[in-house]
Design a protein around this motif. Structure first.
Motif, PDB file in Angstrom:
ATOM      1  N   GLN A  34       0.833  -1.205   0.000  1.00 42.74           N
ATOM      2  CA  GLN A  34       0.000   0.000   0.000  1.00 42.74           C
ATOM      3  C   GLN A  34       0.869   1.258   0.000  1.00 42.74           C
ATOM      4  OE1 GLN A  34      -3.345   0.472  -0.193  1.00 42.74           O
ATOM      5  NE2 GLN A  34      -3.527  -1.719  -0.579  1.00 42.74           N
ATOM      6  N   THR A  35       1.931   1.249   0.787  1.00 37.10           N
ATOM      7  CA  THR A  35       2.851   2.386   0.817  1.00 37.10           C
ATOM      8  C   THR A  35       3.564   2.532  -0.522  1.00 37.10           C
ATOM      9  OG1 THR A  35       3.181   1.988   3.176  1.00 37.10           O
ATOM     10  CG2 THR A  35       4.759   3.428   2.096  1.00 37.10           C
ATOM     11  N   ALA A  36       3.964   1.416  -1.115  1.00 35.92           N
ATOM     12  CA  ALA A  36       4.629   1.465  -2.420  1.00 35.92           C
ATOM     13  C   ALA A  36       3.692   2.027  -3.483  1.00 35.92           C
ATOM     14  CB  ALA A  36       5.115   0.076  -2.807  1.00 35.92           C
ATOM     15  N   LEU A  37       2.423   1.664  -3.426  1.00 31.68           N
ATOM     16  CA  LEU A  37       1.453   2.193  -4.384  1.00 31.68           C
ATOM     17  C   LEU A  37       1.267   3.698  -4.223  1.00 31.68           C
ATOM     18  CD1 LEU A  37      -1.248  -0.625  -4.338  1.00 31.68           C
ATOM     19  CD2 LEU A  37       0.292  -0.036  -6.214  1.00 31.68           C
ATOM     20  N   ARG A  38       1.325   4.178  -2.985  1.00 36.74           N
ATOM     21  CA  ARG A  38       1.216   5.630  -2.753  1.00 36.74           C
ATOM     22  C   ARG A  38       2.437   6.370  -3.278  1.00 36.74           C
ATOM     23  NH1 ARG A  38      -1.357   3.874   2.036  1.00 36.74           N
ATOM     24  NH2 ARG A  38       0.572   3.928   3.225  1.00 36.74           N
ATOM     25  N   ARG A  39       3.575   5.691  -3.350  1.00 34.61           N
ATOM     26  CA  ARG A  39       4.807   6.323  -3.828  1.00 34.61           C
ATOM     27  C   ARG A  39       4.953   6.291  -5.352  1.00 34.61           C
ATOM     28  NH1 ARG A  39       9.928   4.986   0.097  1.00 34.61           N
ATOM     29  NH2 ARG A  39       9.017   5.748   2.032  1.00 34.61           N
ATOM     30  N   LEU A  40       4.063   5.592  -6.027  1.00 31.41           N
ATOM     31  CA  LEU A  40       4.139   5.535  -7.488  1.00 31.41           C
ATOM     32  C   LEU A  40       3.912   6.928  -8.091  1.00 31.41           C
ATOM     33  CD1 LEU A  40       2.120   2.379  -8.608  1.00 31.41           C
ATOM     34  CD2 LEU A  40       4.536   2.822  -8.969  1.00 31.41           C
ATOM     35  N   PRO A  41       4.608   7.245  -9.175  1.00 36.88           N
ATOM     36  CA  PRO A  41       4.319   8.502  -9.879  1.00 36.88           C
ATOM     37  C   PRO A  41       2.870   8.478 -10.390  1.00 36.88           C
ATOM     38  CG  PRO A  41       6.343   7.506 -10.707  1.00 36.88           C
ATOM     39  CD  PRO A  41       5.725   6.523  -9.769  1.00 36.88           C
ATOM     40  N   PRO A  42       2.224   9.640 -10.499  1.00 30.70           N
ATOM     41  CA  PRO A  42       0.810   9.674 -10.914  1.00 30.70           C
ATOM     42  C   PRO A  42       0.540   8.982 -12.254  1.00 30.70           C
ATOM     43  CG  PRO A  42       1.502  11.833 -10.154  1.00 30.70           C
ATOM     44  CD  PRO A  42       2.720  10.967 -10.160  1.00 30.70           C
ATOM     45  N   LYS A  43       1.402   9.156 -13.228  1.00 29.35           N
ATOM     46  CA  LYS A  43       1.212   8.540 -14.545  1.00 29.35           C
ATOM     47  C   LYS A  43       1.249   7.019 -14.425  1.00 29.35           C
ATOM     48  CE  LYS A  43       1.716   8.354 -19.240  1.00 29.35           C
ATOM     49  NZ  LYS A  43       0.877   7.231 -19.574  1.00 29.35           N
ATOM     50  N   GLU A  44       2.216   6.494 -13.671  1.00 30.55           N
ATOM     51  CA  GLU A  44       2.348   5.040 -13.502  1.00 30.55           C
ATOM     52  C   GLU A  44       1.159   4.481 -12.731  1.00 30.55           C
ATOM     53  OE1 GLU A  44       3.876   1.842 -14.729  1.00 30.55           O
ATOM     54  OE2 GLU A  44       5.324   3.474 -14.849  1.00 30.55           O
ATOM     55  N   ALA A  45       0.677   5.219 -11.732  1.00 34.02           N
ATOM     56  CA  ALA A  45      -0.484   4.774 -10.960  1.00 34.02           C
ATOM     57  C   ALA A  45      -1.733   4.729 -11.856  1.00 34.02           C
ATOM     58  CB  ALA A  45      -0.714   5.686  -9.770  1.00 34.02           C
TER      59      ALA A  45
END
Length: 123
Positions: free
Chosen positions: A52-63
């Motif tokens: 969950q923390t890793a997903l929050r750290r993803l760049p917006p485009k990648e997310a």
């Protein structure tokens, strides 16, 4: 404590790598996630706090791209269809994007644990 990995053993030995590479490629293709337009990191379960923390750290485009791929694969699954060949994920597109962040978070947690358990001795 890290988990022993067979991958490191195989990668360090060229003869084993040549022997295992076709098997690994066959297995990856047989898994079928690329036919739905997914990448390998899209299959990581999201239940843990670390992910969950890793997903929050993803760049917006990648997310955004990740959510699009998941929704498109879900729609294909519901309709029992596969994507056309030009929209399927190609092996060169199937690169890690979430795993490096997860490894970085694990290293941060290990460093935090090491610093919390540090014992200072006075002479």
């Amino acid at each position: 404590m890290s988990v022993p990995s067979f991958t490191n053993y195989v990668v360090k030995r060229p003869f084993l790598r040549r022997w295992m590479q076709p098997i690994a490629e066959w297995y990856t293709n047989a898994a079928g996630y690329r036919r739905l337009g997914l990448r390998a990191d899209d299959l990581i379960p999201e239940e843990s706090e670390l992910v969950q923390t890793a997903l929050r750290r993803l760049p917006p485009k990648e997310a955004y791209d990740r959510v699009f791929r998941l929704r498109r694969a879900f729609q294909c699954s519901i309709s029992h269809t596969l994507l056309p060949a030009e929209e399927q994920t190609k092996p060169e597109e199937d690169r890690e994007y979430l795993s490096p962040i997860i490894r970085e978070l694990q290293q941060e947690a290990q460093e935090r644990e090491d610093l919390d358990t540090l014992v200072v001795k006075r002479k």
